[in-house]
Design a protein around this motif. Structure first.
Motif, PDB file in Angstrom:
ATOM      1  N   ARG A 191      38.677  40.424  23.637  1.00  0.00           N
ATOM      2  CA  ARG A 191      38.786  41.312  22.483  1.00  0.00           C
ATOM      3  C   ARG A 191      39.921  42.303  22.671  1.00  0.00           C
ATOM      4  O   ARG A 191      40.727  42.526  21.749  1.00  0.00           O
ATOM      5  CB  ARG A 191      37.458  42.036  22.284  1.00  0.00           C
ATOM      6  CG  ARG A 191      37.481  43.110  21.225  1.00  0.00           C
ATOM      7  CD  ARG A 191      36.114  43.758  21.068  1.00  0.00           C
ATOM      8  NE  ARG A 191      35.594  44.293  22.320  1.00  0.00           N
ATOM      9  CZ  ARG A 191      35.980  45.445  22.858  1.00  0.00           C
ATOM     10  NH1 ARG A 191      36.911  46.184  22.242  1.00  0.00           N
ATOM     11  NH2 ARG A 191      35.448  45.884  23.981  1.00  0.00           N
ATOM     12  N   CYS A 192      39.994  42.913  23.857  1.00  0.00           N
ATOM     13  CA  CYS A 192      41.057  43.899  24.116  1.00  0.00           C
ATOM     14  C   CYS A 192      42.440  43.257  24.053  1.00  0.00           C
ATOM     15  O   CYS A 192      43.388  43.858  23.530  1.00  0.00           O
ATOM     16  CB  CYS A 192      40.841  44.546  25.479  1.00  0.00           C
ATOM     17  SG  CYS A 192      39.426  45.672  25.546  1.00  0.00           S
ATOM     18  N   GLU A 195      43.330  42.536  20.404  1.00  0.00           N
ATOM     19  CA  GLU A 195      43.542  43.734  19.591  1.00  0.00           C
ATOM     20  C   GLU A 195      44.563  44.694  20.196  1.00  0.00           C
ATOM     21  O   GLU A 195      44.894  45.708  19.587  1.00  0.00           O
ATOM     22  CB  GLU A 195      42.204  44.443  19.381  1.00  0.00           C
ATOM     23  CG  GLU A 195      41.181  43.581  18.654  1.00  0.00           C
ATOM     24  CD  GLU A 195      39.801  44.217  18.584  1.00  0.00           C
ATOM     25  OE1 GLU A 195      39.697  45.425  18.915  1.00  0.00           O
ATOM     26  OE2 GLU A 195      38.840  43.521  18.208  1.00  0.00           O
ATOM     27  N   LYS A 201      49.306  43.523  23.071  1.00  0.00           N
ATOM     28  CA  LYS A 201      48.588  42.403  22.471  1.00  0.00           C
ATOM     29  C   LYS A 201      49.069  41.098  23.097  1.00  0.00           C
ATOM     30  O   LYS A 201      50.258  40.842  23.214  1.00  0.00           O
ATOM     31  CB  LYS A 201      48.802  42.372  20.964  1.00  0.00           C
ATOM     32  CG  LYS A 201      47.984  41.321  20.244  1.00  0.00           C
ATOM     33  CD  LYS A 201      48.207  41.370  18.743  1.00  0.00           C
ATOM     34  CE  LYS A 201      47.632  42.627  18.134  1.00  0.00           C
ATOM     35  NZ  LYS A 201      47.682  42.586  16.648  1.00  0.00           N
TER      36      LYS A 201
END
Length: 256
Positions: A191-192, A195, A201
């Motif tokens: 997820r990190c 995002e 990213k």
């Protein structure tokens, strides 16, 4: 709560091998030593009653012998007694007494007790809610390699719970937990990365972590993968891959 005990095995009938001492102990001898005040024997006897190993299972007697060793400072016994109070095994459930014995074990460096104290402080169970104290306990257990503590410390750092928010440090602890195969940590890393939280990213790394979590049957990783392929915002839209992950989610959620 997790239970961590000294390693030993049951041998023929009532003979028990305590690997920490590299010798076999007869149950009758074990009882005699426990009655004489030997803390290791008291703890081991409690474990035998707790698990029904070489003796009839009796959680009340297990708690009794854990207590005998605990008051003499035996860390494993203190943790085990704390767990008895937390679960109501052999004693009346009492969160305050559970926390008291967990803390005594934790200050001696007992990693599972340190994690348990972190959870207790974070949720205010048996002690006053104290997020900074929870972080301190998680940090101590995390430094000893406890994956759950590493994950919780990472989450506290990411969310700013009991400590200043620091996404980069959160990623470090997520990676430590993920290196032990923890699916929840793999999901958070994915997820990190997707995002750009605490890092630039990185879709490729994000996909890798999410797929690793999916291999470990983590439904959130599978759902996230289905969504990103369905939306086509960070990866090329691929309805077949999206449907593949949707099917895997349904399979994981299907009753056995």
């Amino acid at each position: 709560m997790k239970k961590i005990f000294l390693l030993f095995a049951v041998l023929w009938m009532t003979s028990i091998a305590v690997t920490a001492q590299h010798r076999s102990i007869n149950v009758m001898q074990l009882m005699q030593r426990a009655e004489e005040g030997d803390t290791a024997a008291q703890y081991t006897l409690g474990y035998c009653y707790d698990r029904g190993l070489g003796l009839r299972k009796d959680v009340a007697l297990a708690a009794h012998w854990y207590g005998k060793a605990a008051v003499q400072g035996h860390a494993d016994a203190q943790f085990a007694l704390g767990d008895c109070y937390a679960q109501g095994d052999g004693v009346e459930r009492n969160d305050s007494l559970s926390a008291l014995w967990m803390e005594r074990a934790a200050v001696q460096g007992h990693v599972a007790a340190q994690y348990a104290m972190g959870v207790a402080c974070l949720n205010g169970v048996g002690v006053e809610r104290d997020a900074p104290a929870a972080v301190r306990w998680f940090r101590q257990a995390a430094a000893q390699g406890d994956a759950d503590a590493q994950f919780n410390l990472g989450y506290c750092l990411e969310q700013g719970i009991g400590i200043e928010r620091d996404a980069k440090k959160a990623l470090f602890w997520y990676e430590e937990a993920a290196s032990q195969g923890m699916p929840e940590a793999l999901y958070n890393l994915g997820r990190c990365a997707m995002e750009g939280l605490g890092m630039a990213k990185d879709v490729k790394r994000g996909l890798f972590w999410l797929e690793e979590g999916a291999k470990r049957h983590d439904v959130r990783c599978m759902t996230y993968l289905a969504e990103i392929y369905e939306k086509g915002e960070v990866v090329k839209r691929d309805t077949k891959k999206a449907e593949k992950w949707r099917r895997k989610v349904k399979k994981e959620k299907a009753p056995l």
